[in-house]
Design an enzyme around this catalytic site. Structure first.
Site, PDB file in Angstrom:
ATOM      1  N   HIS A  39       1.122  -1.218  -0.070  1.00 48.77           N
ATOM      2  CA  HIS A  39       0.200  -0.312  -0.015  1.00 48.77           C
ATOM      3  C   HIS A  39       0.855   1.209  -0.541  1.00 48.77           C
ATOM      4  CE1 HIS A  39      -3.778   2.076   0.810  1.00 48.77           C
ATOM      5  NE2 HIS A  39      -3.121   2.986   2.031  1.00 48.77           N
ATOM      6  N   ASP A  41       1.226   4.899   0.269  1.00 44.69           N
ATOM      7  CA  ASP A  41      -0.037   6.677   0.200  1.00 44.69           C
ATOM      8  C   ASP A  41       1.156   7.621  -0.683  1.00 44.69           C
ATOM      9  OD1 ASP A  41      -2.082   5.480   2.010  1.00 44.69           O
ATOM     10  OD2 ASP A  41      -0.355   4.713   3.415  1.00 44.69           O
ATOM     11  N   HIS A  72      -2.901   4.755  -3.212  1.00 44.22           N
ATOM     12  CA  HIS A  72      -4.043   5.665  -2.215  1.00 44.22           C
ATOM     13  C   HIS A  72      -3.468   7.327  -2.726  1.00 44.22           C
ATOM     14  CE1 HIS A  72      -6.006   6.780   1.754  1.00 44.22           C
ATOM     15  NE2 HIS A  72      -6.920   7.150   0.534  1.00 44.22           N
ATOM     16  N   ASP A 179      -8.724   1.128   5.962  1.00 42.06           N
ATOM     17  CA  ASP A 179      -7.500   1.253   5.796  1.00 42.06           C
ATOM     18  C   ASP A 179      -7.499   2.596   7.197  1.00 42.06           C
ATOM     19  OD1 ASP A 179      -4.757   2.420   5.129  1.00 42.06           O
ATOM     20  OD2 ASP A 179      -5.407   4.011   3.301  1.00 42.06           O
ATOM     21  N   GLY A 181      -6.240   2.435  11.398  1.00 43.24           N
ATOM     22  CA  GLY A 181      -6.287   2.201  12.521  1.00 43.24           C
ATOM     23  C   GLY A 181      -6.415   0.405  12.730  1.00 43.24           C
ATOM     24  N   GLY A 201      -0.269   0.350   8.710  1.00 49.85           N
ATOM     25  CA  GLY A 201       1.120   0.473   8.792  1.00 49.85           C
ATOM     26  C   GLY A 201       1.505  -0.135  10.036  1.00 49.85           C
TER      27      GLY A 201
HETATM   28  C1  DX5 Z   1      -3.193   7.283   6.806  1.00 49.06           C
HETATM   29  C2  DX5 Z   1      -2.293   5.955   5.664  1.00 49.06           C
HETATM   30  C3  DX5 Z   1      -2.808   4.575   6.310  1.00 49.06           C
HETATM   31  C4  DX5 Z   1      -2.085   4.933   6.797  1.00 49.06           C
HETATM   32  C5  DX5 Z   1      -1.988   3.606   7.601  1.00 49.06           C
HETATM   33  O1  DX5 Z   1      -3.058   7.951   6.123  1.00 49.06           O
HETATM   34  O2  DX5 Z   1      -3.855   6.120   4.235  1.00 49.06           O
HETATM   35  O3  DX5 Z   1      -2.364   3.808   4.700  1.00 49.06           O
HETATM   36  O4  DX5 Z   1      -0.513   4.966   6.597  1.00 49.06           O
HETATM   37  O5  DX5 Z   1      -1.700   3.364   8.774  1.00 49.06           O
HETATM   38  P1  DX5 Z   1      -2.313   3.173   9.839  1.00 49.06           P
HETATM   39  O6  DX5 Z   1      -2.080   1.410   9.904  1.00 49.06           O
HETATM   40  O7  DX5 Z   1      -0.814   2.543  11.283  1.00 49.06           O
HETATM   41  O8  DX5 Z   1      -2.916   3.536  10.729  1.00 49.06           O
HETATM   42 ZN    ZN Z   2      -3.525   4.465   3.013  1.00 49.14          ZN
END
Ligand code: DX5
Ligand code: ZN
Length: 234
Positions: A39, A41, A72, A179, A181, A201
């Site tokens: 993924h 970002d 994304h 996506d 949390g 993440g």
């Molecule tokens: C937030 C991103 C997510 C993020 C997820 O804007 O789109 O993809 O990296 O990270 P975690 O899993 O730590 O919330």
């Molecule tokens: Zn993301």
């Protein structure tokens, strides 16, 4: 009943680069796990405050990984940049519902290149806003944000699992990605309410054993099958 596979899409935004781990080493770890995607970002410093990377990153990883590229875009006016990401090798290209003035041509363009078209919705955007768009059949993936877009390691916002359930109710076939949390505590609920892809993440990259964590996010049937095969071998 068909076996439903849940896929994990690790978000490399959460990698702690200060640990001097290289991007190639991260790719290698993911290649040796049951992750299906990487993924990515993309943030432009306008749609969200942070700025990350651009299509060169997608191209770099594309050339070094067999995993699917789950891109994304957290950018304003995504129609201006989608071609760069299509060329760079995205497999899923997701734009934010809130960032598009006219989303249908954007989705059509993505699909014209045989790439899955994704629509992301931020926490404050209610599920019903997607109702008509889903009816057009132009959406392959709905990405439900579990946190405000912009950063990793935030806490899952209550009510976002219900939003996944609402979207699943509206459309039985669309791929739903959740996506932000996602963790080992809420993964089961998210799978149960209809998520197909768990983006993760910090849960993945802050864990001691990335491979086991990804397997745990996917749920028990992977390990149940492993046991079955073990029995056969005995
Ligand atoms: C937030 C991103 C997510 C993020 C997820 O804007 O789109 O993809 O990296 O990270 P975690 O899993 O730590 O919330
Ligand atoms: Zn993301």
């Amino acid at each position: 009943m068909a076996l439903k596979m849940v896929r994990v899409s690790p978000s490399i935004l959460a990698v702690d680069w200060q640990n001097e781990i290289t991007l190639n080493a991260v790719i290698d770890q993911l290649e040796h796990s049951s992750a299906s995607f990487i993924h990515l970002d993309v943030m432009d410093g306008k749609f969200v405050q942070n700025k990350t990377f651009d299509e060169k990153m997608v191209e770099y990883i594309r050339n070094r990984s067999t995993l699917m590229m789950d891109v994304h875009l957290m950018v304003e006016n995504p129609e201006k940049v989608i071609d760069n990401y299509l060329k760079a090798g995205a497999d899923i290209l997701t734009v934010h519902y809130e960032a598009c003035k006219d989303i249908e041509p954007v989705l059509k363009r993505i699909r014209s290149k045989n790439v899955l078209a994704g629509v992301a919705i931020s926490p404050k955007t209610p599920a019903y806003k997607l109702k008509d768009l889903l009816k057009t059949g132009l959406v392959d993936v709905v990405l439900v944000m579990g946190v405000e877009p912009g950063a990793s390691a935030q806490t899952f916002i209550p009510g976002m699992a219900e939003k996944v359930a609402e979207i699943r109710e509206m459309d039985k076939n669309v791929i739903i990605s959740i996506d932000g949390g996602v963790n080992l505590k809420n993964a089961k609920l998210l799978r149960t309410v209809g998520a197909n892809i768990l983006v993760s993440g910090s849960t993945v990259f802050k864990s001691k054993n990335i491979r086991k964590t990804i397997q745990a996010l996917r749920g028990s049937w992977g390990s149940k099958f492993a046991k079955l095969f073990k029995k056969d071998e005995d």
